[in-house]
Design a protein around this motif. Structure first.
Motif, short mmCIF file in Angstrom:
data_model
loop_
_atom_site.label_atom_id
_atom_site.label_comp_id
_atom_site.label_asym_id
_atom_site.label_seq_id
_atom_site.Cartn_x
_atom_site.Cartn_y
_atom_site.Cartn_z
N TRP A 108 22.09 26.83 17.15
CA TRP A 108 23.21 26.37 16.96
C TRP A 108 24.35 27.50 17.12
N PHE A 109 25.80 27.35 17.96
CA PHE A 109 26.52 28.58 18.41
C PHE A 109 27.58 28.52 17.44
N ARG A 110 28.27 29.45 17.46
CA ARG A 110 29.81 29.15 16.79
C ARG A 110 31.08 30.08 17.60
N GLN A 111 32.32 29.48 17.43
CA GLN A 111 33.28 30.12 18.50
C GLN A 111 34.48 30.03 17.77
N ALA A 112 34.90 31.01 17.38
CA ALA A 112 36.03 30.88 16.37
C ALA A 112 37.37 30.99 17.54
N PRO A 113 38.67 30.59 17.01
CA PRO A 113 39.87 30.78 17.94
C PRO A 113 40.01 32.79 18.56
N GLY A 114 39.75 32.86 19.36
CA GLY A 114 40.08 33.95 20.26
C GLY A 114 38.67 34.64 20.33
N ARG A 115 38.55 34.18 20.09
CA ARG A 115 36.04 34.88 19.73
C ARG A 115 35.17 34.19 20.68
N GLU A 116 34.65 35.07 21.45
CA GLU A 116 33.72 34.72 21.95
C GLU A 116 32.66 33.99 21.13
N ARG A 117 32.20 33.55 21.94
CA ARG A 117 30.90 32.35 21.72
C ARG A 117 29.34 32.92 20.62
N GLU A 118 29.22 33.62 19.91
CA GLU A 118 28.02 33.85 19.13
C GLU A 118 27.12 32.70 18.67
N GLY A 119 25.71 33.45 18.88
CA GLY A 119 24.45 32.88 17.90
C GLY A 119 24.56 33.03 17.02
N VAL A 120 24.06 31.61 16.05
CA VAL A 120 24.41 31.89 14.96
C VAL A 120 22.66 31.33 14.43
N ALA A 179 20.83 24.17 23.93
CA ALA A 179 19.69 23.89 24.24
C ALA A 179 18.94 24.25 25.83
N GLY A 180 17.81 25.12 26.33
CA GLY A 180 17.78 25.80 27.01
C GLY A 180 16.19 25.71 27.54
N PRO A 181 15.99 25.69 28.37
CA PRO A 181 14.87 25.68 29.54
C PRO A 181 13.55 27.18 28.17
N PRO A 182 12.45 26.67 28.59
CA PRO A 182 11.70 27.43 28.26
C PRO A 182 11.43 28.65 29.40
N ARG A 183 11.68 29.87 29.04
CA ARG A 183 12.46 31.01 29.59
C ARG A 183 12.64 32.33 28.91
N SER A 184 11.95 33.63 29.48
CA SER A 184 12.16 34.50 28.81
C SER A 184 13.53 34.81 28.30
N GLY A 185 14.45 35.46 27.20
CA GLY A 185 15.76 35.97 26.76
C GLY A 185 16.00 36.17 25.38
N GLU A 186 17.52 36.41 25.52
CA GLU A 186 17.61 36.85 23.83
C GLU A 186 17.84 35.65 23.42
N PRO A 187 17.39 35.32 22.11
CA PRO A 187 17.04 33.76 21.05
C PRO A 187 18.80 33.57 21.02
N LEU A 188 19.27 34.47 20.64
CA LEU A 188 20.64 34.17 20.01
C LEU A 188 21.96 34.75 21.59
N GLY A 189 21.42 34.66 23.42
CA GLY A 189 21.89 34.91 23.65
C GLY A 189 22.53 33.37 24.50
N VAL A 190 23.79 34.07 24.66
CA VAL A 190 24.77 31.97 25.35
C VAL A 190 23.85 31.61 26.25
N SER A 191 23.82 32.84 27.33
CA SER A 191 22.91 32.83 28.86
C SER A 191 21.73 32.20 28.85
N LEU A 192 20.93 32.13 28.24
CA LEU A 192 19.27 31.32 27.81
C LEU A 192 19.79 30.00 27.09
N TYR A 193 20.94 29.26 27.74
CA TYR A 193 21.03 28.04 26.81
C TYR A 193 21.71 27.07 27.70
N GLN A 194 21.33 25.70 28.43
CA GLN A 194 22.05 25.33 29.88
C GLN A 194 22.66 24.65 29.17
#
Length: 125
Positions: A36-48, A98-113
């Motif tokens: 689960w991620f969240r994005q407030a107005p004017g802010r970047e999306r962040e992992g929750v 959701a993201g495929p099985p690969r290495s990365g930051e668990p709360l990082g946006v780039s891990l999710y497709q």
């Protein structure tokens, strides 16, 4: 076709609770990153909060530790986020991802497709 369907969200007063639910379907991988991620107005999306299905660790943003709980039901392919003691700063659009099985930051946006449409959470003081 991969799909994430979210439900829940809404408006509550500070200190209240909400539960978000996400159902994943159409994924061919036996294991996935779900979060689960969240994005407030004017802010970047962040992992929750996130989890790698089939593994034990659950990852939480520091700001929600002790208040939010992530639950994955393998039989239903659902990812629930129980949010307690909500604060005005929790107000945001919440997205299931959701993201495929690969290495990365668990709360990082780039891990999710894949991303859901989002559900609004509004907390008033």
């Amino acid at each position: 076709q991969e799909q994430l369907v979210e439900s829940g969200g809404g408006s509550v007063q500070a200190g209240g609770s909400l539960r978000l639910s996400c159902t994943a379907s159409g994924y061919t991988h036996s294991r996935l990153w779900l979060g689960w991620f969240r994005q407030a107005p004017g802010r970047e999306r962040e992992g929750v909060a996130s989890i790698y299905t089939g593994a034990n660790p659950t990852y939480y943003h520091d700001s929600v530790k002790g208040r939010f709980t992530l639950a994955y039901d393998k039989s239903k392919n659902t990812l629930d986020l129980q949010m307690n003691n909500l604060k005005p700063e929790d107000t945001a659009m919440y997205y299931c991802a959701a993201g495929p099985p690969r290495s990365g930051e668990p709360l990082g946006v780039s891990l999710y497709q894949y991303w859901g449409q989002g559900t609004q959470v509004t907390v008033s003081s």
